[in-house]
Enzyme design. Structure first.
Site, PDB file in Angstrom:
ATOM      1  N   ASP A   1       7.757 -43.012  17.526  1.00 17.73           N
ATOM      2  CA  ASP A   1       9.154 -43.434  17.737  1.00 17.73           C
ATOM      3  C   ASP A   1       9.444 -43.548  19.231  1.00 17.73           C
ATOM      4  O   ASP A   1       8.776 -42.909  20.051  1.00 17.73           O
ATOM      5  CB  ASP A   1      10.117 -42.416  17.120  1.00 17.73           C
ATOM      6  CG  ASP A   1       9.948 -42.311  15.613  1.00 17.73           C
ATOM      7  OD1 ASP A   1       9.428 -43.262  15.012  1.00 17.73           O
ATOM      8  OD2 ASP A   1      10.330 -41.261  15.064  1.00 17.73           O
TER       9      ASP A   1
HETATM   10  N1  URA Z   1       6.974 -38.560  12.850  1.00 17.53           N
HETATM   11  C1  URA Z   1       8.170 -38.977  13.320  1.00 17.53           C
HETATM   12  O1  URA Z   1       9.209 -38.709  12.728  1.00 17.53           O
HETATM   13  N2  URA Z   1       8.185 -39.698  14.459  1.00 17.53           N
HETATM   14  C2  URA Z   1       7.068 -39.990  15.178  1.00 17.53           C
HETATM   15  O2  URA Z   1       7.153 -40.626  16.235  1.00 17.53           O
HETATM   16  C3  URA Z   1       5.838 -39.538  14.679  1.00 17.53           C
HETATM   17  C4  URA Z   1       5.805 -38.836  13.512  1.00 17.53           C
END
Ligand code: URA
Length: 240
Positions: A110
């Site tokens: 993310d």
């Molecule tokens: N899980 C998440 O919620 N976000 C990420 O970036 C990676 C794993």
């Protein structure tokens, strides 16, 4: 391999552009300027410089990036800068092998997640690392809004149901490392998985950092935004 083809294979532009760079005296091989695009060079261990910038020949590119917060793992980002802007242009322009042009992130993080991200132009490697069948462990350091307790950890290990699938998802390991610090190991990579798993146990992710993939840890001396080539030892750790 012809020098022109070496440059082309490493992402320095079309064959014509690469020939031009060589003819203009902008390319040095092991310290000597070569001006013949057809000069034959041995590629294993080849060091060369283009416009003064040192480069090393890699048949396939495998690298790690310390992803900083506020970057998107997309070639066409919507809001934040793309992680690909952190890489030198040749890595993004390497000619297409199988389905991918240039290096691609192995899975996505993310925009607000930091930490270890792998990139490669090896489509098979991407597939292997992402396939749930191979159970590659990814370790996340999770900062939570609410204090953690054993019952939350137990539920994450037993499995929680997320909104898009009735099959429960389980953490492969779960360690409470501090009142608000959970070390969570996952072997699959569903969309927003860590955030959704924590929400499923009535907690909330305040910050998320990936510290390890397989046996490969993010090196302490790789600052946010920096990248480096994976060594043979790193690759062996990932394939183990
Ligand atoms: N899980 C998440 O919620 N976000 C990420 O970036 C990676 C794993």
């Amino acid at each position: 391999m012809r020098l022109q083809d070496v440059l082309y294979s490493q992402g320095f532009g079309t064959r014509r552009i690469c020939a031009g760079l060589i003819q203009q005296g902008m390319v040095a091989v092991q310290g000597s300027v070569l001006t013949d695009p057809a000069a034959d060079v041995a590629t294993p261990g080849l060091h060369f410089a283009v416009q003064g910038r040192d480069w090393m020949f890699h048949d396939k590119a495998y690298l790690m990036l310390h992803k900083p917060a506020g970057t998107e793992c997309s070639q066409k980002p919507s809001t934040y800068p793309s992680i690909y802007t952190l890489l030198p242009p040749p890595l993004r322009q390497r000619p297409q092998k199988s389905a991918v042009q240039g290096v691609q992130a192995v899975g996505r993080l993310d925009q607000d997640t930091t930490g270890l991200l792998l990139l490669t132009d090896d489509g098979q490697f991407i597939h292997r690392m992402n396939s749930p069948r191979h159970h590659v462990a990814k370790v996340y350091e999770v900062t939570t809004k609410h204090p953690l307790d054993d019952s939350q950890a137990r539920r994450l290990l037993d499995g929680v149901v997320l909104d898009d699938d009735p099959q429960p998802v389980r953490a492969a390991a779960c360690e409470i490392a501090g009142q608000h610090h959970l070390r969570l190991t996952l072997t699959e990579g569903k969309y927003h998985q860590v955030k959704r798993m924590l929400a499923a146990v009535s907690n909330r992710v305040e910050a998320l950092h990936r510290s390890r993939i397989g046996a490969l840890s993010l090196p302490a001396d790789l600052a946010p935004g920096q990248w480096r080539w994976l060594s043979e030892t790193d690759l062996a750790a990932l394939r183990a």
